[in-house]
Design an enzyme around this catalytic site. Sequence first.
Site, PDB file in Angstrom:
ATOM      1  N   LYS A  98       0.876  -1.172   0.000  1.00 51.77           N
ATOM      2  CA  LYS A  98       0.000   0.000   0.000  1.00 51.77           C
ATOM      3  C   LYS A  98       0.907   1.213   0.000  1.00 51.77           C
ATOM      4  CE  LYS A  98      -3.281   2.753   2.528  1.00 51.77           C
ATOM      5  NZ  LYS A  98      -3.808   3.099   3.869  1.00 51.77           N
ATOM      6  N   GLY A 187     -10.820   8.266   6.172  1.00 53.96           N
ATOM      7  CA  GLY A 187     -11.891   9.209   6.457  1.00 53.96           C
ATOM      8  C   GLY A 187     -13.202   8.605   6.893  1.00 53.96           C
ATOM      9  N   ASN A 208      -9.571   2.054   9.556  1.00 52.85           N
ATOM     10  CA  ASN A 208      -8.826   1.665  10.752  1.00 52.85           C
ATOM     11  C   ASN A 208      -9.351   2.376  11.994  1.00 52.85           C
ATOM     12  OD1 ASN A 208      -5.225   1.589  11.594  1.00 52.85           O
ATOM     13  ND2 ASN A 208      -6.993   1.002  12.761  1.00 52.85           N
ATOM     14  N   THR A 209      -9.193   3.707  12.025  1.00 51.27           N
ATOM     15  CA  THR A 209      -9.485   4.471  13.233  1.00 51.27           C
ATOM     16  C   THR A 209     -10.919   4.305  13.698  1.00 51.27           C
ATOM     17  OG1 THR A 209      -7.873   6.104  12.447  1.00 51.27           O
ATOM     18  CG2 THR A 209      -9.261   6.746  14.293  1.00 51.27           C
TER      19      THR A 209
END
Length: 259
Positions: A98, A187, A208-209
Amino acid sequence: MKPLEFYGRAFASRLLLGTSQYPSPAILAEAVKASGAEIVTVSLRREGARVKEGQGFWRLIRELGVSVLPNTAGCHTAKEAITTAQMAREIFDTPWIKLEVIGEADTLQPDVFGLVEAARELCADGFEVFPYTTEDLVVAERLLEAGCRVLMPWGAPIGSGQGLNNPFGLRAMRAHFPDTPLVVDAGIGLPSHACAAMELGYDAVLLNTAVAKAGDPVAMARAMARAIEAGRDGYLAAPMPARDMAAPSTPVLGKANLT
């Protein structure tokens, strides 16, 4: 339903999950299982910096039986990203990378010039590149010309949870590249954001977050997986177009006149 394909490999899940910021390795493992994700991203810099803890992390990932997509997170130049990618290939024994080349500190927006430069060199060196990019169509064309067979435009700045800041641009990218696997990356904050990305016709979502920082990461991982599945089903069902005026769902023809 046609499976998701990246560089000739097929996957049932359309959720790619990041592995940073979780409260504990055990919660990470449970979240990955709950999500059904078959691909997880890993930052070589973060995990490689602490050898002892890193060994435990790799053992956990191997036990989950998922495919690893190393990333070049934290790289700000093409040269830095290329070197990191080469190290990742040696450690993980995979041509996947990535590719992140960050150009702006506050938004973590990609440096698209460095990105194309690095992508061209890595593709020529046999890497299978997943570029983290913007929704710019010209940049997308350059990345495909460089040899990329996947595009990963951002939905919003990394970790912001804002959702899809430019649905028009994302929709245009989908229309311009109908045969290229497209993944919304960064996002996403809510299941509804992930669903909206899939309703635009995107092939997958990477996040992820939103999961790692949720009050209950395992429950959020499960919710994201369901939202992605619902969004994909909705897209394939050919939804009705939006209208500027109301349209009665009950026929008025033959209605009795009671006046």
